[in-house]
Design an enzyme around this catalytic site. Sequence first.
Site, short mmCIF file in Angstrom:
data_model
loop_
_atom_site.label_atom_id
_atom_site.label_comp_id
_atom_site.label_asym_id
_atom_site.label_seq_id
_atom_site.Cartn_x
_atom_site.Cartn_y
_atom_site.Cartn_z
CB CYS A 88 -0.63 0.02 0.97
SG CYS A 88 -1.36 -1.43 1.54
CB SER A 135 -6.79 -5.85 -0.46
OG SER A 135 -6.32 -5.07 -2.34
CB SER A 171 -10.40 -4.57 2.13
OG SER A 171 -11.86 -3.33 1.69
CE1 TYR A 172 -3.82 0.30 1.82
CE2 TYR A 172 -3.70 1.07 0.01
CZ TYR A 172 -3.46 1.30 1.45
OH TYR A 172 -2.64 2.35 1.63
N PRO A 173 -8.16 0.41 2.57
CG PRO A 173 -8.20 2.31 4.41
CD PRO A 173 -7.23 1.09 4.16
#
Length: 842
Positions: free
Chosen positions: A118, A150, A332-334
């Site tokens: 990320c 993710s 999940s990944y924001p």
Amino acid sequence: MRTVLMVAEKPSLAQSIAKILSKGSCSSRKGLNGACSVHEYSGSFQGQSVRFKMTSVCGHVMSLDFIGKYNNWDKVDPGELFSKAPTEKKEANPKLSMVKFLQVEARGCDVVVLWLDCDKRERTSVLDAVQPVMSKPGGREQTVFRAKFSSITDTDIWNAMNRLGEPNHNEALSVDARQELDLRIGCAFTRFQTKYFQGKYGNLDSSLISFGPCQTPTLGFCVERHDKIQSFKPETFWILQAKVFKGKESALTLDWNRVRVFDRDVGQMFVNVAKTSRDAKVESVSKKEKSKQRPQALNTVEMLRVASSALGMGPQHTMQIAERLYTQGYISYPRTETTQYPENFDLKGALKQQANNPMWADEVKELLSSGLNRPRKGNDAGDHPPITPMRSATEAELGSDGWRLFDYITRHFISTVSQDCKFLQTTIEFNIGGEDFSCSGKTLISPGYTSVMPWQGIPLEEALPVCERGDVFTVDEVKLVERQTNPPEYLTEAELITLMERHGIGTDASIPVHINNICQRNYVTVENGRKLKPTNLGIVLVHGYYKIDAELVLPTIRSALEKQLNLIALGKANFSQVLQHTLDIFKRKFHYFVDSINGMDELMEVSFSPIAASGKPLSRCGKCHRFMKYIQAKPSRMHCSHCDETYSLPQNGAIKLYKELRCPLDDFELVLWTSGSKGKSYPLCPYCYGNPPFRDMKKGFGCNECTHPSCAHALSSLGIGQCVECESGVLVLDPTSGPKWKMACNKCNVVVHFFEQAHKVQVSSDSCDTCDAALVDVDFNKSRSPLPLGQTQHSGCVFCDPVFQDLVELKHATMRHPMHRGGARRGGGAGDKMAALAAYFV
């Protein structure tokens, strides 16, 4: 056995990933920096038995900055920052010793796996730290891998481990280019305009007049809306309002099909025409089934928009909460630009996680039994899947704001796989004396997704009367109603986010940062409804940029640059060429801006007071011996109007005159800075504060850090011993604190209270034989003396003397080791002191 080092973004992530991959069998220990843990376990990697070491970083490892001398605002021409000033990568937080920690753990490792998917910027920093100390492979064996994931779920983490890829070097170059451009451009403009305007105006109320290639266009959008509001001239218009009824039914208000007119006489003419008939004839009745589309999958920008407009949460705060929910495994990944689920995304599995949550269990179970609706097509940006809930939660688990954001994210997700909302729209067209009117209403057929997002539902309306073409209603009244056009309102955060996304200003990760910056710099204030109202300073800056060079504030240049940076990431543009070309453009713009600064200055003069007319007289200048004025507005400072010199002061506290005492080096009257009765205070010389007299002093030092060997206000005279909390500071007597005496660390926030109600406390020239701290001479109040036999005077060590020990209250710190004497040694003749003083001068 080979060793595989794995590095995650945060300690909590490292722990979660290690727990999943080791199936709960890892052992954990603290790393040398105390902030990061190392989780170790045995396992298999590419068919071989290996020892895994999983650890993490804490935020950014490295930051880009200019080398030492180019950080001096006074000695470096800002124009040199575009090309001459070399840059270097420095540890972002030296106290964490992150590079040393990574190297200790990487020494002798054979493979590194980066769980930093990320953050493109950190991949390079970590590799730069660990690769030099890793074992050298034979042949062309791959030793660096990148995990792409993710969410923090067992499935996603194992999938990432089984499908490791390689780091993208071009993405790292793109990040490096953005960093260097923002540093050079931002620092050059910021230094120039901060020094120029703070030296001229006393009530700017901003400690830094910053410029940023993304920040400034963001401010530009807010000021553009402000200008539209200020220049708005309301116009009067007229509408025809008709009311009709049939039988005993209540009156029905109709809309005029011409909408409005801007001439009253024309409006009156239409009223007269309509009033020729007492009947309203139904011309047509149409019924049409319509649908309200379910939302697309959720990305970062939409989450920020809704959080601001519906939840009342600022973008920066929203991202902090979203990142916490992610690291805890709830979502999940924001950070994603994608609004379309991948074909292989397990929508049903994600939905099943919510089947027992009482907040939406009924809707979820209904969907699972009847079948999920295929999500709408969106944009696949190729980064991460849309923001999705990964497991169920309660408000008690997440806290107020965390729950409100999770609640919205979950409802949004359920809506994306629900049916559209369907309703029937009925429209009745009327004719009154030749003029056309109409009314319409909506009737819900099926709520679809609005059962979980009720705020988007079809409102219950009063039912329209049953009628058909040719029916006649009675006209109750027809009248002319006068109204006025309204100005637009100030931009909301949600509208600003939309504009920034549309014009390519910032990324999903940096948009909240830019909005937060213009608020912190006092360029805009956040009003009710999260509306952004520009301040005088923000307005003048933007108008000044428009006057000198509109491209400094328009979004066009930054938008074009972002496209070039994306091309670097894709390997389609050359890093050096993009960097050099952009710097050349902004260097020319900078020099033109400097030459044309009078244009902005003319606007400043209208809004702000000259520095000579600001503030109140406080202390005397050491050069002309006239009174200097203390300017309280941020940044607080002293100004001598006779010498036309401005001197900086410490911020976030109060300043007052210090007993009319003078600095022995420059004859300036000392002032006392205090953070309040419960905090620290120390004297300082306004000249020395910005012009350090000794080699080992830096800008921003007060007398409590001054290394003058004989001054009564300096560290050598008032320093008592080494601080035990920060270990780099010295505990210094606060000579103004009596009768509630205290000493405070000159580096950290440790405050030591002692000898309350004593008449006098002085630092002795002698030292403690045990701990080397300076002895203290105390003269107690006769009626409250703790000394035996009515004695009032005692000399001893604050930390070792049994008489003093019960009278010392140490705040924020615990005794861990003996104290060490701070400051220069006392003793020696006047000649020794002057020799030492001469040796210290720069």
